[in-house]
Scaffold this motif. Structure first.
Motif, PDB file in Angstrom:
ATOM      1  N   GLU A 224       0.996  -1.240   0.000  1.00 13.11           N
ATOM      2  CA  GLU A 224      -0.112   0.024  -0.033  1.00 13.11           C
ATOM      3  C   GLU A 224       0.880   1.225   0.013  1.00 13.11           C
ATOM      4  O   GLU A 224       1.796   1.367   0.847  1.00 13.11           O
ATOM      5  CB  GLU A 224      -0.967   0.069   1.295  1.00 13.11           C
ATOM      6  CG  GLU A 224      -1.877  -1.098   1.392  1.00 13.11           C
ATOM      7  CD  GLU A 224      -2.763  -1.222   2.470  1.00 13.11           C
ATOM      8  OE1 GLU A 224      -2.908   0.136   3.147  1.00 13.11           O
ATOM      9  OE2 GLU A 224      -3.583  -2.060   2.850  1.00 13.11           O
ATOM     10  N   LEU A 225       0.650   2.292  -1.096  1.00 13.45           N
ATOM     11  CA  LEU A 225       1.301   3.264  -0.889  1.00 13.45           C
ATOM     12  C   LEU A 225       0.184   4.439  -1.035  1.00 13.45           C
ATOM     13  O   LEU A 225      -0.732   4.574  -1.936  1.00 13.45           O
ATOM     14  CB  LEU A 225       2.208   3.486  -2.057  1.00 13.45           C
ATOM     15  CG  LEU A 225       2.795   4.941  -2.379  1.00 13.45           C
ATOM     16  CD1 LEU A 225       3.938   5.266  -1.534  1.00 13.45           C
ATOM     17  CD2 LEU A 225       3.764   4.759  -3.833  1.00 13.45           C
ATOM     18  N   ASP A 226       0.070   5.456  -0.164  1.00  8.91           N
ATOM     19  CA  ASP A 226      -0.823   6.650   0.124  1.00  8.91           C
ATOM     20  C   ASP A 226       0.008   7.817   0.106  1.00  8.91           C
ATOM     21  O   ASP A 226       0.821   8.229   0.909  1.00  8.91           O
ATOM     22  CB  ASP A 226      -1.600   6.404   1.252  1.00  8.91           C
ATOM     23  CG  ASP A 226      -2.706   7.466   1.294  1.00  8.91           C
ATOM     24  OD1 ASP A 226      -2.877   8.389   0.501  1.00  8.91           O
ATOM     25  OD2 ASP A 226      -3.732   7.303   2.188  1.00  8.91           O
ATOM     26  N   LEU A 235       4.603  11.075 -10.801  1.00  8.83           N
ATOM     27  CA  LEU A 235       4.910   9.686  -9.877  1.00  8.83           C
ATOM     28  C   LEU A 235       6.037   9.183 -10.660  1.00  8.83           C
ATOM     29  O   LEU A 235       6.187   9.493 -11.862  1.00  8.83           O
ATOM     30  CB  LEU A 235       3.870   8.917  -9.876  1.00  8.83           C
ATOM     31  CG  LEU A 235       2.430   9.131  -9.404  1.00  8.83           C
ATOM     32  CD1 LEU A 235       1.561   7.988  -9.374  1.00  8.83           C
ATOM     33  CD2 LEU A 235       2.873   9.528  -7.919  1.00  8.83           C
ATOM     34  N   ILE A 239       7.602   3.534  -9.886  1.00  7.35           N
ATOM     35  CA  ILE A 239       6.476   2.797  -9.253  1.00  7.35           C
ATOM     36  C   ILE A 239       6.109   1.712 -10.187  1.00  7.35           C
ATOM     37  O   ILE A 239       5.516   0.604  -9.496  1.00  7.35           O
ATOM     38  CB  ILE A 239       5.703   3.677  -9.043  1.00  7.35           C
ATOM     39  CG1 ILE A 239       6.020   4.593  -7.823  1.00  7.35           C
ATOM     40  CG2 ILE A 239       4.272   3.259  -8.531  1.00  7.35           C
ATOM     41  CD1 ILE A 239       5.090   5.791  -7.462  1.00  7.35           C
ATOM     42  N   LEU A 245       2.230  -4.265  -5.421  1.00  9.57           N
ATOM     43  CA  LEU A 245       1.444  -2.912  -4.799  1.00  9.57           C
ATOM     44  C   LEU A 245      -0.020  -3.436  -5.284  1.00  9.57           C
ATOM     45  O   LEU A 245      -0.191  -3.704  -6.434  1.00  9.57           O
ATOM     46  CB  LEU A 245       2.061  -1.795  -5.712  1.00  9.57           C
ATOM     47  CG  LEU A 245       1.556  -0.664  -5.402  1.00  9.57           C
ATOM     48  CD1 LEU A 245       1.927   0.158  -3.877  1.00  9.57           C
ATOM     49  CD2 LEU A 245       1.855   0.634  -6.246  1.00  9.57           C
ATOM     50  N   LYS A 247      -2.673  -1.248  -3.545  1.00 10.46           N
ATOM     51  CA  LYS A 247      -3.396   0.003  -3.387  1.00 10.46           C
ATOM     52  C   LYS A 247      -2.452   1.197  -3.689  1.00 10.46           C
ATOM     53  O   LYS A 247      -1.360   1.340  -3.048  1.00 10.46           O
ATOM     54  CB  LYS A 247      -3.890  -0.115  -1.758  1.00 10.46           C
ATOM     55  CG  LYS A 247      -4.608   1.098  -1.700  1.00 10.46           C
ATOM     56  CD  LYS A 247      -5.489   0.903  -0.240  1.00 10.46           C
ATOM     57  CE  LYS A 247      -6.207   2.309   0.076  1.00 10.46           C
ATOM     58  NZ  LYS A 247      -6.662   2.264   1.372  1.00 10.46           N
ATOM     59  N   LEU A 248      -2.953   2.368  -4.349  1.00 16.04           N
ATOM     60  CA  LEU A 248      -2.026   3.368  -4.920  1.00 16.04           C
ATOM     61  C   LEU A 248      -2.948   4.574  -4.684  1.00 16.04           C
ATOM     62  O   LEU A 248      -4.155   4.439  -5.397  1.00 16.04           O
ATOM     63  CB  LEU A 248      -1.349   3.294  -6.075  1.00 16.04           C
ATOM     64  CG  LEU A 248      -0.925   4.638  -6.420  1.00 16.04           C
ATOM     65  CD1 LEU A 248       0.328   4.761  -5.759  1.00 16.04           C
ATOM     66  CD2 LEU A 248      -0.286   4.544  -7.841  1.00 16.04           C
ATOM     67  N   SER A 249      -2.942   5.377  -3.629  1.00 10.36           N
ATOM     68  CA  SER A 249      -3.887   6.495  -3.500  1.00 10.36           C
ATOM     69  C   SER A 249      -3.079   7.764  -3.952  1.00 10.36           C
ATOM     70  O   SER A 249      -2.142   8.083  -3.382  1.00 10.36           O
ATOM     71  CB  SER A 249      -4.519   6.602  -1.926  1.00 10.36           C
ATOM     72  OG  SER A 249      -4.991   5.303  -1.405  1.00 10.36           O
ATOM     73  N   VAL A 250      -3.629   8.261  -4.930  1.00  8.13           N
ATOM     74  CA  VAL A 250      -2.776   9.802  -5.332  1.00  8.13           C
ATOM     75  C   VAL A 250      -3.939  10.927  -5.425  1.00  8.13           C
ATOM     76  O   VAL A 250      -3.549  12.044  -5.668  1.00  8.13           O
ATOM     77  CB  VAL A 250      -2.333   9.788  -6.575  1.00  8.13           C
ATOM     78  CG1 VAL A 250      -1.180   8.511  -6.564  1.00  8.13           C
ATOM     79  CG2 VAL A 250      -3.475   9.001  -7.625  1.00  8.13           C
ATOM     80  N   LEU A 267      -5.097   0.663 -11.308  1.00  2.31           N
ATOM     81  CA  LEU A 267      -3.653   0.510 -10.813  1.00  2.31           C
ATOM     82  C   LEU A 267      -2.855  -0.231 -11.667  1.00  2.31           C
ATOM     83  O   LEU A 267      -1.685   0.157 -12.082  1.00  2.31           O
ATOM     84  CB  LEU A 267      -3.523  -0.225  -9.339  1.00  2.31           C
ATOM     85  CG  LEU A 267      -2.230  -0.363  -8.815  1.00  2.31           C
ATOM     86  CD1 LEU A 267      -1.246   0.710  -8.661  1.00  2.31           C
ATOM     87  CD2 LEU A 267      -2.228  -1.159  -7.594  1.00  2.31           C
ATOM     88  N   LYS A 271       0.540   1.141 -13.387  1.00  4.66           N
ATOM     89  CA  LYS A 271       2.035   0.620 -13.446  1.00  4.66           C
ATOM     90  C   LYS A 271       2.524   0.158 -14.785  1.00  4.66           C
ATOM     91  O   LYS A 271       3.563   0.507 -15.011  1.00  4.66           O
ATOM     92  CB  LYS A 271       1.545  -0.706 -12.641  1.00  4.66           C
ATOM     93  CG  LYS A 271       1.646  -0.405 -11.200  1.00  4.66           C
ATOM     94  CD  LYS A 271       1.119  -1.689 -10.305  1.00  4.66           C
ATOM     95  CE  LYS A 271       2.310  -2.599 -10.357  1.00  4.66           C
ATOM     96  NZ  LYS A 271       1.958  -4.050  -9.221  1.00  4.66           N
TER      97      LYS A 271
END
Length: 348
Positions: A224-226, A235, A239, A245, A247-250, A267, A271
């Protein structure tokens, strides 16, 4: 008397692993009996002299009181304490004697008025969880990553941190790093030693955090990356290499790259977009002698549609375990500039 009365009802015997003991076990066992002491929510302004041996306490809960300080002498005698919880008090500082707590594994100091942590906390080398949320911290001890080698969870959200010390990148056992709601301007450049990091949250640093280091793509355990609600415009392409990975919150960032139409596709597409950027750049620059992007592609570090013949491998001649590489002596060993420098670097 109030302390003694409460003590009768809230103290209980446990074995040396923290498991409750039956009365018959307690009578038969001649070894020192450890105590769990709960003095939480008693509106204490100060701590009275305890009627028990502090060295027998393995868990001490002083949370939800009005304590403004903890006596140095008290902390120094908590020789067997494993859990210390002082959250939701009025503490302006922690005693320097906290460095004497060699068995301490969980420390909760959240919800106080701390502006800094004592440097002696570096001596708590058994520490696995540190919760310092909701304080007024402006910095962390410079050597925290070199000394707290067993730390698995570091929570410092809702403070006033401007940066994380460079040593943070050497917490090789860290699983969770929560630094949201601070004033972070940047993250340490060399994150690659955080080989076990699964959750990274640096959201809501708002107008301060404008970018992420390229080495974030080397956090191979990251799930998870927030990074939401910052001022990030692009980004890092790396990444795209984070295979685990999920979950990616941007949201809340003025993102230009990847473009909005890519972000809306989920996602997997994001990616792939970032990975294609790397492979495309590596393909264009592979003929350049000093281009490490070309070497990344040759090493097969990035997956994609680009095929480059005559793949090469760059091998470090002597193997060292990851724990050794994560020490200050080998600082930066895993940085892209060193990993993908000309082979002659490793043959010296």
């Amino acid at each position: 008397m109030m302390y003694e009365h409460q003590q009768v009802g809230i103290s209980k015997h446990v074995d040396n692993k923290g498991r409750p003991m039956r009365l018959e076990d307690s009578d038969q066992d001649s070894s020192p009996k450890l105590e769990i002491v709960d003095l939480s929510g008693m509106s204490l302004d100060s701590l009275p002299n305890p009627p028990l041996n502090l060295a027998t306490i393995c868990k001490l809960d002083l949370s939800n009181n009005n304590l403004q300080n903890i006596p140095e002498s008290l902390t120094a005698r908590l020789l067997n304490v494993i859990v210390l919880d002082v959250h939701s008090n009025q503490l302006n500082c922690l005693p320097n004697s906290i460095g004497c707590l060699s068995k301490l594994k969980i420390l909760n100091v959240s919800g106080n008025l701390l502006q800094q942590l004592p440097r002696t906390i570096d001596n708590c080398r058994s520490l696995q969880e540190l919760n310092a949320n909701f304080n007024k911290l402006r910095q962390l001890p410079e050597n925290i990553g070199f000394e707290l080698i067993n730390l698995r969870k570091l929570s410092v959200n809702s403070n006033k941190l401007v940066f994380l010390p460079n040593s943070t990148s050497h917490l090789s056992n860290l699983r969770v790093l929560d630094a949201r709601l601070n004033c972070l301007h940047s993250l340490p450049e060399d994150l690659e030693n955080l080989v076990n990091l699964q959750i990274l949250n640096v959201s809501q640093n708002f107008q301060y955090l404008g970018g992420l280091p390229y080495s974030i793509g080397l956090l191979m355990s990251l799930v998870e990356l927030d990074v939401s609600y910052n001022k990030i415009t692009a980004l890092p392409d790396s990444i795209g290499c984070l295979k685990k990975l999920q979950k990616l919150s941007v949201e809340g960032n003025p993102l230009v790259s990847p473009p909005q139409e890519v972000m809306e596709q989920g996602l997997h597409v994001v990616k792939q977009y970032l990975c294609d950027n790397i492979n495309g750049m590596a393909h264009k620059q592979s003929h350049k002698k000093n281009s490490w992007l070309g070497k990344l592609a040759k090493c097969g570090t990035f997956s994609g549609s680009v095929k480059i013949p005559d793949r090469e491998a760059y091998i470090i001649p002597s193997y060292r375990p990851i724990d050794g590489l994560a020490s200050p002596r080998y600082m930066g060993m895993f940085s892209p500039k060193r990993l993908f420098s000309p082979k002659s670097y490793f043959s010296r």
